[in-house]
Every structure is written in C-alpha cells, then in structure tokens.
Enzyme design. Structure first.
Site, mmCIF file in Angstrom:
data_model
loop_
_atom_site.group_PDB
_atom_site.id
_atom_site.type_symbol
_atom_site.label_atom_id
_atom_site.label_comp_id
_atom_site.label_asym_id
_atom_site.label_seq_id
_atom_site.Cartn_x
_atom_site.Cartn_y
_atom_site.Cartn_z
ATOM 1 N N CYS A 33 0.830 -1.208 0.000
ATOM 2 C CA CYS A 33 0.000 0.000 0.000
ATOM 3 C C CYS A 33 0.866 1.260 0.000
ATOM 4 O O CYS A 33 1.499 1.586 1.008
ATOM 5 C CB CYS A 33 -0.912 -0.040 1.224
ATOM 6 S SG CYS A 33 -1.789 1.473 1.578
ATOM 7 N N CYS A 36 0.012 3.829 2.647
ATOM 8 C CA CYS A 36 0.462 3.354 3.962
ATOM 9 C C CYS A 36 1.938 3.681 4.168
ATOM 10 O O CYS A 36 2.337 4.095 5.256
ATOM 11 C CB CYS A 36 0.258 1.841 4.081
ATOM 12 S SG CYS A 36 -1.452 1.300 3.930
#
Length: 108
Positions: A33, A36
């Site tokens: 991600c 993230c």
C-alpha cells in the site's frame, strides 16, 4: 522491552492485551500500500513526540485479516484510536501529523 517511542507491531495474539490497557492509535496497513508507506514516517514522528503518553500500533492486514474484519477496515490506511479498549476515533487515508496529534492529545 519494546521501545514505546516507536510503533508497536500488533497481531492477533497480542492485540487485545495492548489495546485494552492503553491509549493507542492502531494503523491498519499493508506492505503493498503506497499511501500506507507515506503514512509511516508521520506515525514514527507522532510516536516519538508522544514519548510513551500514548502508543502507536501497526497491524498488517494481510497477516491479520481477522482483526481487520473485526474493526470493519475496508480501506487502508485506516487508523483507529483506542482508549482502554474502546474505539474513540477513526481516520481513513493518509493524515497529517498535527491532526493525528490533536486527536490523540485530546484523549490522553
């Protein structure tokens, strides 16, 4: 002993023990991600500035699908602030440091 000025890696076996006994912002994330990864250095700074007054935890959703499901995590990064096991606030998406600090400091 873990360094409480850095994020703590949480998983199913240790999640309840840590979350039920602290004020902690839990970051639900995944290795793949990109947002993230953008949130990571911000959370490192937040953890350092909190200096143990509250904790930052990280849950890898790929390794802990049951926890992600339990808390209704549909998008990542999702960060949930818990105080003694009670869900206080939830963020979805990358958040600025000051916004995170403000919410946590209101709940310490």
């Amino acid at each position: 002993m873990a360094d409480i000025t850095k994020p703590i890696h949480l998983n199913y076996p240790n999640f309840d023990k840590v979350v039920n006994n602290s004020t902690i912002l839990v970051d639900f994330w995944a290795e793949w991600c990109a947002p993230c990864k953008a949130q990571d250095p911000i959370l490192e700074e937040v953890a350092s500035e909190l200096d143990g007054k509250a904790l930052i935890g990280k849950v890898n959703v790929d390794d802990n699908r049951t926890l992600a499901s339990k808390y209704g995590v549909m998008n990542i990064p999702t960060m949930i602030l818990f105080k003694n096991g009670e869900k206080i606030h939830q963020f979805v998406g990358v958040q600025p440091k000051q916004k995170i600090l403000d919410i946590i400091q209101k709940n310490i």
